[in-house]
Design a protein around this motif. Structure first.
Motif, PDB file in Angstrom:
ATOM      1  N   THR A 234       0.773  -1.513  -0.072  1.00 47.44           N
ATOM      2  CA  THR A 234       0.131   0.109   0.340  1.00 47.44           C
ATOM      3  C   THR A 234       0.854   0.736   0.042  1.00 47.44           C
ATOM      4  N   ARG A 235       0.482   2.450  -0.318  1.00 46.53           N
ATOM      5  CA  ARG A 235       0.892   3.526  -0.517  1.00 46.53           C
ATOM      6  C   ARG A 235      -0.173   4.499   0.287  1.00 46.53           C
ATOM      7  N   TYR A 275     -10.338  -3.447  -1.441  1.00 46.73           N
ATOM      8  CA  TYR A 275     -10.677  -1.455  -2.740  1.00 46.73           C
ATOM      9  C   TYR A 275     -11.656  -1.212  -2.328  1.00 46.73           C
ATOM     10  N   ALA A 278     -10.226   0.577   0.927  1.00 49.89           N
ATOM     11  CA  ALA A 278      -8.857   1.577   0.521  1.00 49.89           C
ATOM     12  C   ALA A 278      -9.407   2.291   0.011  1.00 49.89           C
ATOM     13  N   LEU A 279     -10.955   2.734  -0.731  1.00 45.80           N
ATOM     14  CA  LEU A 279     -10.915   4.232  -1.157  1.00 45.80           C
ATOM     15  C   LEU A 279     -11.147   4.928   0.247  1.00 45.80           C
ATOM     16  N   GLU A 282      -8.598   6.300   1.739  1.00 47.68           N
ATOM     17  CA  GLU A 282      -7.466   7.040   0.840  1.00 47.68           C
ATOM     18  C   GLU A 282      -6.256   6.064   0.760  1.00 47.68           C
ATOM     19  N   GLN A 284      -3.707   3.618  -0.912  1.00 51.56           N
ATOM     20  CA  GLN A 284      -3.889   3.008  -2.462  1.00 51.56           C
ATOM     21  C   GLN A 284      -2.902   1.532  -2.519  1.00 51.56           C
ATOM     22  N   ARG A 286      -1.365  -0.555  -4.377  1.00 50.76           N
ATOM     23  CA  ARG A 286      -0.403  -0.923  -5.631  1.00 50.76           C
ATOM     24  C   ARG A 286       0.083  -2.248  -5.985  1.00 50.76           C
TER      25      ARG A 286
END
Length: 334
Positions: A234-235, A275, A278-279, A282, A284, A286
């Protein structure tokens, strides 16, 4: 599923040494992989099924026929490709396969025709009149396969069929085994120390360890039943809150380093749920690596668990995650 092989308290002892220890189970796959470390009892089991070794106690049945009381019928229904070469010196391959057909019960007037057919099937048609002594290792293996199938058996026992083969010949052998399996005319028992061969050909496995059954399972069902192990890279965003939300889905998880999250999906969670979370936070995603148990995982788990005599379940990962269902976790690796 119709049983191909039934083991009923099957035991074999040489002298005072027990080799097979009260084996119980029913095998019904199209292609059954026989696995185990050296000395586990694989060859002894094969030889006992073929009638070379009488059971010390118990019995086994092949397609319902007892290996002791109905040995003649069993041998007529079984083809055997041994690990070691068993050819007759200076005999041409077609003569050898013809002889094996006759010994398996094919009338002499039909045996030669069947020998030609079997040799063309395995790819030795052009070399069938050559002495087997002049064959390469790969050709000898194919000749052994031809004599195992020449009489149209219902069960074909293959003992290390790809041992020592170069890649092209190995691919040819694997292709032939899969053709036989998919043709539906014969079942296969494949003994091999090469896990890749078993994984490519078999839909069921029997794992022996120290003369006991360590695992007996349908490979596809075992894989479907196993939990899904996923590693996320993740980022950005709130990674800890994101991980806690994953825990809220009922998944076990662990934070790994500064960017990775390892988790085991439960039956109700989907990749899309990750996902969506994750949204929300916030974050990402990867990279997402997905893994199910390989045959190697199942085999190693069976070796760790020892004798189970009824099957083994091999989870996709044995995690060190401390998630207990309420979102709490500690940093660590699965």
């Amino acid at each position: 599923m119709t049983s191909v092989i039934e083991l009923e308290q099957l035991s074999v002892t040489f002298g005072k040494r027990p080799i097979l220890k009260s084996l119980n189970g029913a095998l019904g796959g199209r292609a059954i992989g026989l696995l185990g470390p050296n000395g586990a009892g694989k060859t002894t089991l094969i030889h006992t099924l073929l009638g070379f070794h009488p059971p010390t106690s118990g019995t086994a049945r092949i397609f319902g026929q007892d290996i002791s009381g109905e040995a003649k019928q069993v041998r007529a229904a079984v083809g055997y490709m041994p690990e070691r070469d068993s050819f007759i010196a200076k005999m041409s391959c077609v003569q050898f396969v013809r002889l094996m057909a006759e010994l398996s019960g094919i009338p002499a007037r039909h045996a030669l025709e069947r020998a030609h057919e079997a040799l063309f099937y395995v790819g030795l048609g052009e070399a069938r009149y050559r002495p087997v002594d002049s064959y390469s290792l790969g050709m000898k293996q194919l000749a052994k396969l031809a004599q195992a199938i020449v009489h149209g058996p219902k069960l074909i026992i293959l003992d290390e069929p790809t041992n020592g083969l170069d890649p092209p010949t190995r691919n040819r052998m694997i292709s032939l085994i899969r053709q036989i399996r998919d043709g539906g005319r014969a079942r296969i028992l494949l003994s091999s120390h090469i896990l890749r061969d078993v994984e490519e050909c078999c839909d069921e496995i029997l794992v022996l360890k120290d003369g006991n059954i360590a695992a007996n399972c349908n490979l596809e069902e075992e894989r479907k039943a196993n939990r899904k192990f996923i590693e996320l890279e993740t980022r950005g965003g709130d990674r800890r809150a994101f991980a806690a939300a994953i825990g809220g889905l009922g998944c076990e998880y662990a934070l790994s380093g500064e960017r990775r999250i390892k988790l085991i999906m439960n039956e109700t969670a989907e990749i899309g749920d990750l996902y969506r979370l994750a949204l929300r936070y916030e974050v990402q995603i990867r990279r997402l690596n997905f893994k199910r148990d390989s045959l190697e995982d199942i085999f190693l788990k069976a070796m760790e668990n020892g004798s189970l005599n009824g099957g083994a379940s091999a989870p996709a990962a044995n995690g060190n995650a401390n998630h207990n269902g309420n979102g709490r976790t500690s940093d660590g690796g699965l």
